[in-house]
Design an enzyme around this catalytic site. Structure first.
Site, PDB file in Angstrom:
ATOM      1  N   ARG A  28       0.784  -1.315  -0.204  1.00 21.69           N
ATOM      2  CA  ARG A  28      -0.119   0.083  -0.063  1.00 21.69           C
ATOM      3  C   ARG A  28       0.978   1.252  -0.079  1.00 21.69           C
ATOM      4  NH1 ARG A  28      -5.520  -0.305   2.287  1.00 21.69           N
ATOM      5  NH2 ARG A  28      -6.167  -2.460   1.627  1.00 21.69           N
ATOM      6  N   ARG A  32      -3.606   6.526   0.692  1.00 26.85           N
ATOM      7  CA  ARG A  32      -4.297   8.111   1.195  1.00 26.85           C
ATOM      8  C   ARG A  32      -3.118   8.744   2.007  1.00 26.85           C
ATOM      9  NH1 ARG A  32      -9.889   5.235   2.906  1.00 26.85           N
ATOM     10  NH2 ARG A  32      -8.206   3.449   3.053  1.00 26.85           N
ATOM     11  N   ARG A  41      -7.234  11.338  -6.391  1.00 30.45           N
ATOM     12  CA  ARG A  41      -8.427  10.516  -6.007  1.00 30.45           C
ATOM     13  C   ARG A  41      -9.653  11.549  -6.039  1.00 30.45           C
ATOM     14  NH1 ARG A  41     -11.934   9.086  -2.429  1.00 30.45           N
ATOM     15  NH2 ARG A  41     -12.465   6.954  -1.974  1.00 30.45           N
ATOM     16  N   ASP A  78      -6.861  -3.212  -7.154  1.00 30.73           N
ATOM     17  CA  ASP A  78      -7.246  -3.894  -5.875  1.00 30.73           C
ATOM     18  C   ASP A  78      -7.603  -5.087  -6.132  1.00 30.73           C
ATOM     19  OD1 ASP A  78      -8.414  -2.733  -3.381  1.00 30.73           O
ATOM     20  OD2 ASP A  78      -9.780  -4.382  -3.956  1.00 30.73           O
ATOM     21  N   TYR A 155     -14.458 -12.032   0.873  1.00 28.81           N
ATOM     22  CA  TYR A 155     -15.189 -11.033   0.591  1.00 28.81           C
ATOM     23  C   TYR A 155     -16.389 -11.262  -0.201  1.00 28.81           C
ATOM     24  CZ  TYR A 155     -11.485  -7.946   2.198  1.00 28.81           C
ATOM     25  OH  TYR A 155     -10.617  -7.422   3.148  1.00 28.81           O
TER      26      TYR A 155
END
Ligand code: CP3
Length: 357
Positions: A28, A32, A41, A78, A155
């Site tokens: 990662r 952010r 973004r 992702d 998921y």
């Protein structure tokens, strides 16, 4: 595509060859915590708008490399692109993470799933790989990635993140055949997905088995490990120095490192719950190891970060017969939004400086 790499430390370490210093990248690393990521973004409007636009995906992939002396780039995408392409309807709810509109909860829903077509339904991912390779221009290698069959299944069945994985574990107990059918279609999809990323230009591949560690040992050996092994054995990756290395990362995999070293992957990613030296002793030079600083170390002071970096480097060397070969420095899991970019610089520079001595 075969332009010479100006920095091949990362690939050399995965082959357990000598390096001038230990290579480092961070899971990662594009995210952010970087103001420039937040700006891109905001311009894109959403995470998926950014991930499905190859130019924007390339832009954010390169952002951490402009700031820090990282030894690898990782495709900005992702793990949930595969189930999205299978028709589950991925969306992100602010503050809640990923969600699926149409989770799969029974054998009938699972029977309808098929392997997505890589150059149509997932073309945006392959296009991003091609654009990033072009823009990287041989600076560092590009890592492609996928979720593991089990982690994707978590998921797909839960419909999003979960604390206790109640639904998928209930399926494992009550309808193991259905779960195996899901893991089967996921495995074929992951193999096709990684092969397509390799064909598009990915120079190393990583499988994220983020949720393997929530399984009991017996269930891990039934529902996760065999599928990881199939990926490592069936994915065609070439030979010799041209071989595309595969790294299998797992959170909570400390108890299985001996087995993971034998599945046919070149690298094993380790979380921070085991001493890296112990991990090296267990794997005995059969694979390269990637890891394993506790990500929250980045909330510490620069001095604390340097101390922990040295501790991890020394621990690996002690467990690896006095040699730093075969170590790719990383965190034990991904970065978080609140982390200070200047602390990342301290980490990256210390890995290089200390391991060069
Ligand atoms: O490492 C990198 O820099 C490459 C990019 C990358 C992302 N996700 C970008 C992303 C990678 C390798 C992933 C993998 C991923 N995605 C995993 C496996 C690795 C891990 O961290 O365990 C998992 C479990 C996911 C599923 C997922 N996607 C989650 C849990 C989230 C977070 C949701 C949230 O709001 O915090 C995402 C979204 C996501 N993927 C973000 C990023 C940078 C944040 C989204 C945003 O910008 O709003």
């Amino acid at each position: 595509m075969s332009q010479t790499l100006r920095n091949d430390r990362f690939l050399r370490a995965l082959r357990r060859e000598p390096v001038d210093c230990t290579p480092v990248w961070l899971m990662r690393q594009a995210g952010r915590y970087l103001p420039e990521y937040r700006a891109t973004r905001a311009k894109a409007g959403s995470f998926m708008a950014m991930a499905t636009n190859p130019e924007l995906a390339c832009e954010v992939t390169l952002q951490p490399l402009e700031r820090f002396e990282l030894d690898a780039a990782i495709l900005f995408s992702d793990i949930l692109t595969i189930p999205d392409a299978m028709g589950l309807g991925l969306h992100f709810v602010d503050g809640e993470g990923p969600k699926f509109e149409r989770p799969v909860r029974d054998a009938a829903a699972i029977a309808k799933l098929g392997v997505p077509d890589m150059e149509t339904e997932l073309r945006y991912v392959m296009d991003a790989v091609r654009v990033i390779r072009r823009e990287l221009d041989g600076r560092v290698p590009l890592i492609g990635f996928s979720g593991s069959p089990w982690t994707l299944a978590c998921y797909m069945v839960e419909g999003g993140g979960s604390k206790d994985f109640a639904r998928i574990k209930a399926m494992a107990h009550n309808d193991p055949e259905a779960l195996h059918a899901l893991l089967e279609v996921n495995t074929r999809s992951v193999i096709a997905y990684l092969a397509a990323q390799r064909a598009a230009g990915a120079q190393a591949l990583q499988v994220f088995d983020t949720w393997g560690g929530v399984l009991s040992p017996a269930m891990y050996r039934e529902f996760s490990l065999p599928y990881l092994e199939r990926i490592a054995r069936e994915l065609e990756r070439g030979e010799g120095t041209e071989r595309t290395p595969l790294i299998v990362f797992g959170k909570g995999n400390a108890a299985y490192l001996g087995e993971l070293a034998g599945i046919g992957a070149e690298g094993v990613g380790v979380d921070w719950l085991i001493d890296l030296g112990d991990a090296a002793r267990v794997t005995g030079g059969r694979v390269a190891l990637q890891g394993n600083l506790d990500p929250t170390t980045l909330y510490g002071s620069p001095d604390a970060i340097r101390r922990e970096v040295r501790r991890a480097l020394d621990s690996y060397r002690d467990g690896n017969g006095g040699s730093r070969e075969g170590h790719v420095f990383n965190l034990g899991h991904g970065m978080s939004p609140g982390m200070d970019p200047e602390h990342v610089r301290v980490l990256v520079d210390e890995v290089h400086a200390y391991s060069r001595r």
